[in-house]
Structures are given as C-alpha cells and as structure tokens.
Scaffold this motif. Structure first.
Motif, short mmCIF file in Angstrom:
data_model
loop_
_atom_site.label_atom_id
_atom_site.label_comp_id
_atom_site.label_asym_id
_atom_site.label_seq_id
_atom_site.Cartn_x
_atom_site.Cartn_y
_atom_site.Cartn_z
N LEU A 271 -18.90 -19.06 96.74
CA LEU A 271 -19.85 -19.91 97.46
C LEU A 271 -20.48 -20.95 96.55
O LEU A 271 -21.05 -21.93 97.01
N TYR A 272 -20.39 -20.73 95.22
CA TYR A 272 -20.98 -21.67 94.28
C TYR A 272 -20.01 -22.80 93.91
O TYR A 272 -20.35 -23.68 93.13
N TYR A 273 -18.82 -22.75 94.49
CA TYR A 273 -17.81 -23.77 94.19
C TYR A 273 -18.22 -25.11 94.79
O TYR A 273 -18.68 -25.19 95.94
N ASN A 274 -18.05 -26.14 94.04
CA ASN A 274 -18.36 -27.49 94.53
C ASN A 274 -17.23 -28.42 94.09
O ASN A 274 -16.94 -28.53 92.91
N GLU A 275 -16.62 -29.07 95.04
CA GLU A 275 -15.50 -29.96 94.72
C GLU A 275 -15.89 -31.09 93.79
O GLU A 275 -15.05 -31.68 93.12
N LEU A 276 -17.19 -31.39 93.72
CA LEU A 276 -17.63 -32.52 92.91
C LEU A 276 -18.06 -32.11 91.51
O LEU A 276 -18.41 -32.96 90.70
N ASP A 277 -18.05 -30.78 91.22
CA ASP A 277 -18.50 -30.36 89.90
C ASP A 277 -17.39 -30.52 88.88
O ASP A 277 -16.35 -31.13 89.14
N GLU A 278 -17.57 -29.93 87.71
CA GLU A 278 -16.62 -30.13 86.61
C GLU A 278 -15.52 -29.08 86.59
O GLU A 278 -14.92 -28.82 85.55
N THR A 279 -15.25 -28.48 87.75
CA THR A 279 -14.17 -27.50 87.82
C THR A 279 -12.86 -28.15 87.39
O THR A 279 -12.60 -29.32 87.68
N ASP A 280 -12.03 -27.40 86.69
CA ASP A 280 -10.73 -27.86 86.21
C ASP A 280 -9.96 -28.54 87.34
O ASP A 280 -9.82 -28.00 88.43
N ASP A 281 -9.45 -29.75 87.08
CA ASP A 281 -8.70 -30.49 88.10
C ASP A 281 -7.48 -29.71 88.57
O ASP A 281 -7.07 -29.81 89.73
N ASN A 282 -6.87 -28.94 87.66
CA ASN A 282 -5.71 -28.14 88.05
C ASN A 282 -6.09 -27.09 89.09
O ASN A 282 -5.34 -26.80 90.02
N ILE A 283 -7.28 -26.49 88.93
CA ILE A 283 -7.75 -25.50 89.89
C ILE A 283 -8.04 -26.17 91.22
O ILE A 283 -7.69 -25.65 92.29
N LYS A 284 -8.67 -27.33 91.19
CA LYS A 284 -8.94 -28.07 92.43
C LYS A 284 -7.64 -28.38 93.16
O LYS A 284 -7.55 -28.29 94.39
N LEU A 337 -10.10 -18.21 97.21
CA LEU A 337 -11.46 -17.80 96.87
C LEU A 337 -11.59 -17.41 95.41
O LEU A 337 -12.60 -17.72 94.76
N LEU A 338 -10.59 -16.72 94.87
CA LEU A 338 -10.63 -16.32 93.46
C LEU A 338 -10.58 -17.54 92.54
O LEU A 338 -11.25 -17.59 91.50
N LEU A 339 -9.80 -18.54 92.93
CA LEU A 339 -9.74 -19.77 92.15
C LEU A 339 -11.07 -20.50 92.20
O LEU A 339 -11.56 -21.00 91.18
N LYS A 340 -11.69 -20.53 93.37
CA LYS A 340 -12.97 -21.21 93.52
C LYS A 340 -14.09 -20.47 92.79
O LYS A 340 -15.07 -21.08 92.35
N ALA A 341 -13.95 -19.14 92.67
CA ALA A 341 -14.95 -18.36 91.96
C ALA A 341 -14.87 -18.56 90.44
O ALA A 341 -15.76 -18.13 89.70
N ASP A 342 -13.78 -19.17 89.99
CA ASP A 342 -13.58 -19.51 88.58
C ASP A 342 -13.60 -18.27 87.67
O ASP A 342 -14.23 -18.26 86.62
N ILE A 343 -12.90 -17.22 88.11
CA ILE A 343 -12.86 -15.99 87.30
C ILE A 343 -11.46 -15.71 86.75
O ILE A 343 -11.27 -14.77 86.00
#
Length: 447
Positions: A271-284, A337-343
């Motif tokens: 739920l803390y995932y945000n498409e606009l944050d600095e999450t790895d582009d590959n994960i997005k 969901l696991l990818l978005k959770a960044d674990i």
C-alpha cells in the motif's frame, strides 16, 4: 548455495543448487514442496534467531554494564570520578551495540580492553580491581563468544520446522536419521540431524547469504488476509503446540504456517507503493507488465482489510473484492504486490509452489515470462511444478536471457521400492522429464 537433504519428508536424497532460477519438476507426492519448505525454514530460523539472540545479548550486556557502573559509583576514590564516565551504561552500550551489530569482534575487545586498562592503572585496591576486571572479562566473553548462539538457532529451527512440517520432518518410510545440510560455495554453513522428528544435532559456521525468503503456496491466500492476520504462527509464539488454538482476550486464534503470515504481511506493505517515487524502473516495468496481463491492478485497502482488484472495464475501472477475483488473476497479483512492497532482492529467495494449478496454459507461459524477468533483476527464484507448459516456458525464456547459465532443472522421482523420492539434476536430460509429464495426455490421445 546448495541444499542437501537425506530422509527428509518424502525425500530420500536431494542435492540442489540455488544460483538464480531453480526448477524442480515431478509428479504429485514426490517431495517437491519439501525442498521449498526446508529452505523457508532455514532462512526464517536464522533471521529469527539473530533477532532473539541480539535482543537477549543486548539486555544481558546492559545489565552487566549497569552493575559495573554502580559498583564504581559506590567507591570514593577521586581517580574513579575521572574515569567513571567511561563506564556510563547508555554511552558505553551505544558504542558496544554498534560493534555487535557489525559483528566486529576486534572492536569489541579493544573497547573493553581499554576499560580494563583504566581500572588497572587506577588507585583502586587490588580486591576491587580484580572484581571489576573479572566482570569486564565476563562481559567480553559474552559478547565475542559464539557458543551460546547454538541454542537460539536450535530453538528457531525447531519452531520453523514445526510451522512448515508439523511434527513430520523425518521420512516415515526410513529408519535413518534425517539430515539437512546447507552450503555456500566451499563453506559448510549448517548441518542438522533430526531423529524421529526431533532436532538432535546442529553445527553451523557462519551467517546465511539469504536474509529473507517468501513462499507462495496458493493464490487463495490473497482472500484470507483477515483470517491469517488474526491467526498465530509458531515462529511468532513458541509456546503454541501443534494443532492448538490459543485465546487472546477471549478470541480463539488458530495456528497457520508461518509462510502464510509472512506473505500476507508483505503484500499488505504494498500500500506504500507510489508510481512516482524512486522505486527501481525495472520493478515499475514488471508491475506494469502484470497490469497489462490481468487488465487491472490489485492493491491493499487498509480500512476494509482486503485486497481489491481494480479492473479495467472499457474506459472505466471497477473495484472487485478479493473473494470475487479469478484465482488466475490472484496468482499474478501476488507477484505484483510483492514487487510493489519492495521486499524482493538478490539476498531474498522467492519460492513458488506449483503456480500452474490455477492458470490456463496461456497464462502459465505469461507467468513464466515474468518469473524469468524477476530473476534477470538478480532475484533468486525456486519453482516447483508438474506442468510441461511451465517447464517448457521456463526453458525457452531462460535460454534467451542472461540467466541461462544460472538456471538449473531438477526432477523429483519416486524410488522403485516406493519408500521415498530422489531429486537430481536434469539439465542435460530434460526430454526425460517432458516425457514423464506429458505421457498421460499422450496415452489419452492414442486410446
């Protein structure tokens, strides 16, 4: 990394490497899941023991520092006033805690040896000096010693095996002791001997490379958030006995395997995932690929305590409760969901048990494409399967990717006498596996 099993569960013998993508194929009831449950138990046990060990050790260290400090404070010697600050518990504890977290034995010894030096050159009488120095030496031994860790590891492994296997770790068809060995390169990290489902002997030499593991057993877990989150698991509460129901504030709490609580909590963190944050582009990119496959996206609703499927319907989106979502969609959503959770990362093993069960052949192929893309990101994955579609898709996609040299295929096969199964590498003999898995359909076609 490699895992060796002898007389564990349904397995008589297995020797498996985890270098990137590991696939174990075989018919039902051949012990494929035993490998995944064993790896989950080992990794989670080490994670849990470190937590318990460090908490208990830090509590013991602080109590000892507190004892030394108040002993010094009761002394009237003026020189002690000058050095007493060096023994002030919160300050010294902070310094020691840093060294302990980094497992820097040399720094721990230097820090405490300096305090011994201060006591030795002080004007204290010999009796007081010896008393305080002895306590510092005891503290040093507690901090740098490793022997007591064994009890913590043993307890955590016992709870982990109980969670994943109940009380049936040993092979029921063998009188031999069950043996679990885990190696990293040429180093033997862990060896466990289990006799009649009781953990007997344990030797270990170091920490594991893997610091986390996630086990996907069934997509149905997605619709069970409320039930699972309210349940107990052995690694959370060591006082629970197999099959027991605990009451917390008058509410009955059944026990569930720890891997179910683990994954449900991780998915909720999405739920803390945000498409606009600095999450790895590959994960997005992977998240978006799954969106396109399932024509929508699943997210966790904290207020409703449920995972909602936001399904695209023409130009609009509608929210669907998890109980009304197709199981195949759930299978993809868990990965999303696991990818978005960044674990998921290079030190976190992802275990997927028979993903084909709820997937049409077309989606089995798409699912395998996502798995290979996950491995390409450096995330190690173990897949068990009895589907020729899964096997072929993983073979094709991995051979066209950078993970070809890090992909290993294994076959779980019953022994002729029927007392157990063996798991062996079939990288050079995949046709045998395809034939075994495809024969039932071929036989029907030619009848």
């Amino acid at each position: 990394m490699s895992l060796q099993l002898r007389d564990v569960g349904l397995i008589s013998y297995a020797d498996i490497e985890f270098n990137g993508l590991t696939i174990i194929a075989g018919e039902n009831d051949t012990g494929k899941s035993t490998v995944g449950k064993t790896m989950f138990s080992i990794i989670k046990a080490f994670s849990r023991y470190e937590q318990d060990f460090n908490e208990d050790k830090k509590r013991t260290i602080f109590n000892t520092l507190d004892n030394i400090f108040f002993k010094l404070r009761r002394l009237s010697d003026n020189e002690i006033l000058d050095i007493r600050d060096e023994f002030y518990p919160p300050k010294l504890m902070k310094e020691l805690e840093l060294h302990l977290d980094l497992m820097n034995v040399e720094a721990i010894e230097n820090t405490l040896n300096y305090r011994i030096y201060l006591i030795e050159k002080s004007n204290l009488n010999e009796s007081d000096k010896n008393l305080i120095i002895n306590r510092i030496e005891e503290l040093k031994s507690k901090m740098v010693g490793l022997s007591e860790k064994k009890d913590y590891i043993k307890r955590a492994l016992k709870l982990a095996f109980m969670s994943e296997f109940g009380q049936e770790v040993s092979n029921k068809f063998s009188n031999q002791k069950a043996v679990v060995k885990y190696n990293e390169g040429l180093d033997s990290i862990l060896e466990v001997t289990i006799e009649q489902n009781n953990l007997k002997d344990l030797t270990y030499n170091n920490l594991l490379y893997f610091n986390d593991v996630t086990y996907i057993e069934t997509p149905l877990v997605l619709q069970m958030y409320d039930l699972i989150s309210r349940s107990s698991a052995f690694l959370e509460d060591e006082e629970i006995s197999p099959g027991s129901i605990r009451r917390v504030r008058g509410i009955a709490r059944p026990t569930v395997p720890f891997h179910m609580k683990d994954i449900i909590n991780k998915m909720a963190n999405s739920l803390y995932y945000n498409e606009l944050d600095e999450t790895d582009d590959n994960i997005k990119q992977l998240v978006n690929s799954i969106n396109n496959i399932i024509n929508g996206e699943v997210s966790f609703d904290k207020k409703k305590r449920d995972f909602l499927y936001r399904k695209k319907f023409g130009e609009k989106y509608v929210n669907v409760k998890s109980t009304n979502v197709a199981t195949g969609v759930k299978a993809f959503s868990i990965l999303q969901l696991l990818l978005k959770a960044d674990i998921l990362n290079e030190r976190s093993l992802l275990i997927i048990d028979e993903p084909e069960i709820h997937l049409h052949p077309k989606w089995q192929v798409e699912y395998c494409k996502i798995i290979v893309e996950i491995v390409e990101r450096g995330i190690p994955v173990l897949v068990t399967s009895h589907s020729p579609y899964i096997l072929q898709a993983l073979k094709v996609f991995s051979s066209k990717s950078d993970v070809k040299s890090k992909t290993n295929f294994y076959f779980a096969e019953r022994e002729p006498e029927g007392t157990g199964s063996v798991v062996y590498n079939v990288n050079n003999d995949l046709n045998k596996v395809f034939k075994k898995l495809s024969d039932p359909l071929q036989n029907l076609v030619w009848e």
